[in-house]
Scaffold this motif. Structure first.
Motif, PDB file in Angstrom:
ATOM      1  N   UNK A 289     -17.564  34.785  -2.116  1.00 39.60           N
ATOM      2  CA  UNK A 289     -17.494  34.861  -3.833  1.00 39.60           C
ATOM      3  C   UNK A 289     -16.600  35.924  -4.155  1.00 39.60           C
ATOM      4  N   UNK A 290     -15.506  36.253  -3.395  1.00 35.85           N
ATOM      5  CA  UNK A 290     -14.379  36.939  -3.638  1.00 35.85           C
ATOM      6  C   UNK A 290     -13.161  36.480  -4.539  1.00 35.85           C
ATOM      7  N   UNK A 291     -12.846  37.273  -5.495  1.00 38.33           N
ATOM      8  CA  UNK A 291     -12.153  36.967  -6.742  1.00 38.33           C
ATOM      9  C   UNK A 291     -10.897  37.226  -6.821  1.00 38.33           C
ATOM     10  N   UNK A 292      -9.799  36.399  -7.126  1.00 38.50           N
ATOM     11  CA  UNK A 292      -8.408  36.620  -6.992  1.00 38.50           C
ATOM     12  C   UNK A 292      -7.746  36.687  -8.506  1.00 38.50           C
ATOM     13  N   UNK A 293      -6.754  35.796  -8.833  1.00 37.61           N
ATOM     14  CA  UNK A 293      -5.982  35.997 -10.050  1.00 37.61           C
ATOM     15  C   UNK A 293      -6.457  34.777 -10.935  1.00 37.61           C
ATOM     16  N   UNK A 294      -5.995  34.868 -12.235  1.00 36.96           N
ATOM     17  CA  UNK A 294      -6.004  33.760 -13.218  1.00 36.96           C
ATOM     18  C   UNK A 294      -4.614  33.275 -13.162  1.00 36.96           C
ATOM     19  N   UNK A 295      -4.715  31.676 -12.946  1.00 36.35           N
ATOM     20  CA  UNK A 295      -3.525  31.055 -12.532  1.00 36.35           C
ATOM     21  C   UNK A 295      -3.038  29.784 -13.322  1.00 36.35           C
ATOM     22  N   UNK A 296      -2.035  29.278 -13.111  1.00 33.94           N
ATOM     23  CA  UNK A 296      -1.850  27.922 -13.727  1.00 33.94           C
ATOM     24  C   UNK A 296      -0.714  26.930 -12.835  1.00 33.94           C
ATOM     25  N   UNK A 297      -0.877  25.764 -13.162  1.00 34.86           N
ATOM     26  CA  UNK A 297       0.068  24.877 -12.049  1.00 34.86           C
ATOM     27  C   UNK A 297       1.665  25.340 -12.490  1.00 34.86           C
ATOM     28  N   UNK A 298       2.687  25.121 -11.682  1.00 28.51           N
ATOM     29  CA  UNK A 298       4.003  25.594 -12.152  1.00 28.51           C
ATOM     30  C   UNK A 298       4.674  26.570 -11.355  1.00 28.51           C
ATOM     31  N   UNK A 299       5.787  26.713 -11.357  1.00 27.25           N
ATOM     32  CA  UNK A 299       6.659  27.722 -10.486  1.00 27.25           C
ATOM     33  C   UNK A 299       7.032  28.682 -11.474  1.00 27.25           C
ATOM     34  N   UNK A 300       7.033  29.882 -10.783  1.00 31.86           N
ATOM     35  CA  UNK A 300       7.536  31.248 -11.340  1.00 31.86           C
ATOM     36  C   UNK A 300       8.882  31.625 -10.793  1.00 31.86           C
ATOM     37  N   UNK A 301       9.605  30.794 -10.273  1.00 32.19           N
ATOM     38  CA  UNK A 301      10.758  30.956  -9.447  1.00 32.19           C
ATOM     39  C   UNK A 301      11.921  31.604 -10.502  1.00 32.19           C
ATOM     40  N   UNK A 302      12.030  31.039 -11.772  1.00 29.35           N
ATOM     41  CA  UNK A 302      12.917  31.393 -12.629  1.00 29.35           C
ATOM     42  C   UNK A 302      12.855  32.815 -13.254  1.00 29.35           C
ATOM     43  N   UNK A 303      11.531  33.276 -13.156  1.00 26.70           N
ATOM     44  CA  UNK A 303      11.420  34.860 -13.450  1.00 26.70           C
ATOM     45  C   UNK A 303      10.639  35.748 -12.595  1.00 26.70           C
ATOM     46  N   UNK A 304      10.479  35.118 -11.237  1.00 24.81           N
ATOM     47  CA  UNK A 304       9.667  35.836 -10.270  1.00 24.81           C
ATOM     48  C   UNK A 304      10.458  37.261 -10.013  1.00 24.81           C
ATOM     49  N   UNK A 305      11.539  37.709 -10.149  1.00 22.86           N
ATOM     50  CA  UNK A 305      11.995  38.976 -10.242  1.00 22.86           C
ATOM     51  C   UNK A 305      11.722  39.849 -11.195  1.00 22.86           C
ATOM     52  N   UNK A 306      10.920  39.225 -12.459  1.00 28.70           N
ATOM     53  CA  UNK A 306      10.609  40.051 -13.438  1.00 28.70           C
ATOM     54  C   UNK A 306       9.137  40.540 -13.449  1.00 28.70           C
TER      55      UNK A 306
ATOM     56  N   UNK B 210       4.626  32.976  -3.901  1.00 30.06           N
ATOM     57  CA  UNK B 210       5.679  32.254  -3.165  1.00 30.06           C
ATOM     58  C   UNK B 210       5.099  30.953  -2.443  1.00 30.06           C
ATOM     59  N   UNK B 211       5.383  29.848  -2.922  1.00 28.66           N
ATOM     60  CA  UNK B 211       4.542  28.434  -2.190  1.00 28.66           C
ATOM     61  C   UNK B 211       5.820  27.760  -1.388  1.00 28.66           C
ATOM     62  N   UNK B 212       5.468  26.637  -0.930  1.00 30.82           N
ATOM     63  CA  UNK B 212       6.139  26.055   0.176  1.00 30.82           C
ATOM     64  C   UNK B 212       6.123  26.670   1.481  1.00 30.82           C
ATOM     65  N   UNK B 213       4.932  27.092   1.848  1.00 25.58           N
ATOM     66  CA  UNK B 213       4.824  27.819   3.081  1.00 25.58           C
ATOM     67  C   UNK B 213       3.403  27.344   3.699  1.00 25.58           C
ATOM     68  N   UNK B 214       3.121  27.956   4.990  1.00 23.14           N
ATOM     69  CA  UNK B 214       2.005  27.596   5.513  1.00 23.14           C
ATOM     70  C   UNK B 214       0.681  28.376   4.683  1.00 23.14           C
TER      71      UNK B 214
END
Length: 344
Positions: free
Chosen positions: A79-96, A104-108
């Protein structure tokens, strides 16, 4: 004389005060010890540790001991805990994005399904320190801990609160836990990512003889010989028109030296409708990630899930215990007792 008498009274009062200072609470059924790094809990059926520093949240890796068989969990914690998330890409603002929020998705590791972090950091690796509190009951010991997120994506606020309650009932080979988020942001499908029950370290499937997913069936170790992405196989995604009766995810522990089977270690989400997605893939280890929530959330709303995590001798035993406590999403505890709730 009068001044000396007053001094003696003050000294006596201080000494008496020190002498009668209340001792730390105790449990008649558990031995609890605590230092700066962790809380150790030892009962007749189960032992566990909760870390305060380092890799935090949930139950510490390798610490959940089944006294009946001597088995321990095989991953990085339960029961280890990570982030609060939602569907969708962050690519447009990932550098911010600050800290570890870029996703980063589309990987193993993450597969092709686009997801993004709303708030972070990842609690287990980046919170660094939590302040768990022990609650002592007549026939149980519980631990409560929380963390307020300090990073947010552009246009989002920081300040959502994660709360976790873990109850160790006397005489049981499992614990009951619940994770809850109180959100400060809105989302069309907000979810919390956790490890449930936890990952499985192995070399060619030597530490387990099978994996059981209630929504799929049993899986042989050979399926995990090579790495594959979460969405290649064994991925669960919620369909509200066809929610399964149970969400049970378990692995059958095997002694790598003798090949002898031990108990099952299971993580069971007591309200199946709380599970948005659940992965069981290979990335150097068997990775069992679960996402809870995945529904529309307004600022101020709460969401979460409740679980049973521990050791069982058979799938039938898991199902029996599951059905006795099914339908709950929350957990409350005080010195007087603990109660599962249908809402977070």
């Amino acid at each position: 004389m009068h001044s000396l008498h007053y001094f003696q009274i003050v000294v006596l009062a201080l000494v008496v005060g020190v002498g009668v200072a209340p001792a730390a609470p105790e449990s008649p059924t558990f031995k609890v010890t605590e230092d700066g790094d962790r809380i150790r809990i030892a009962g007749g059926a189960l032992e566990a540790s909760i870390k305060k520093r380092g890799y935090v949240s949930g139950v510490e890796a390798g610490s959940l001991l089944d006294t009946k068989t001597g088995a321990r969990d095989l991953g990085f914690g339960l029961d280890i805990v990570d982030w609060v998330m939602e569907p969708g890409s962050d690519e447009e603002y990932r550098d911010k994005l600050p800290g570890d929020l870029p996703y980063v998705f589309d990987n193993l590791y993450h597969g092709k399904r686009a997801k993004r972090c709303i708030e972070g950091p990842q609690i287990c690796t980046q919170a660094k320190e939590l302040k768990p509190v022990v609650v002592y009951g007549k026939d149980f010991v519980a631990v409560k801990q929380n963390h307020t997120y300090t990073l947010a994506a552009p246009g989002k606020k920081t300040g959502s609160k994660w709360e976790q309650t873990i109850v160790f009932p006397a005489g049981k080979r499992y614990f009951i836990s619940a994770d809850k988020i109180t959100a400060v942001n809105a989302s069309d499908a907000m979810f919390l990512r956790i490890d449930m029950p936890g990952h499985v370290k192995h070399k060619g499937g030597d530490t387990f003889s099978e994996v059981y997913l209630s929504y799929h069936g049993t899986i042989a170790p050979k399926e995990f010989e090579k790495d594959f992405a979460p969405d290649e196989k064994f991925l669960y995604t919620r369909d509200d028109k066809k929610v399964p009766k149970r969400i049970i995810r378990a692995y059958h522990i095997r002694d790598p030296k003798t090949g002898k089977d031990g108990p099952w270690l299971a993580g069971m989400t007591l309200d199946p409708s709380a599970v948005y997605e659940a992965w069981c893939h290979q990335r150097g280890y068997v990775c069992m990630i679960e996402e809870i929530g995945g529904r529309a959330v307004k600022a101020g709303d709460t969401f979460g899930a409740a679980f049973i995590v521990g050791y069982f001798d058979s799938v039938e035993e898991m199902e029996k215990v599951y059905d006795e406590l099914a339908g709950n999403q929350g957990l409350e505890v005080s010195e007087k007792g603990w109660t599962l709730k249908t809402a977070p």
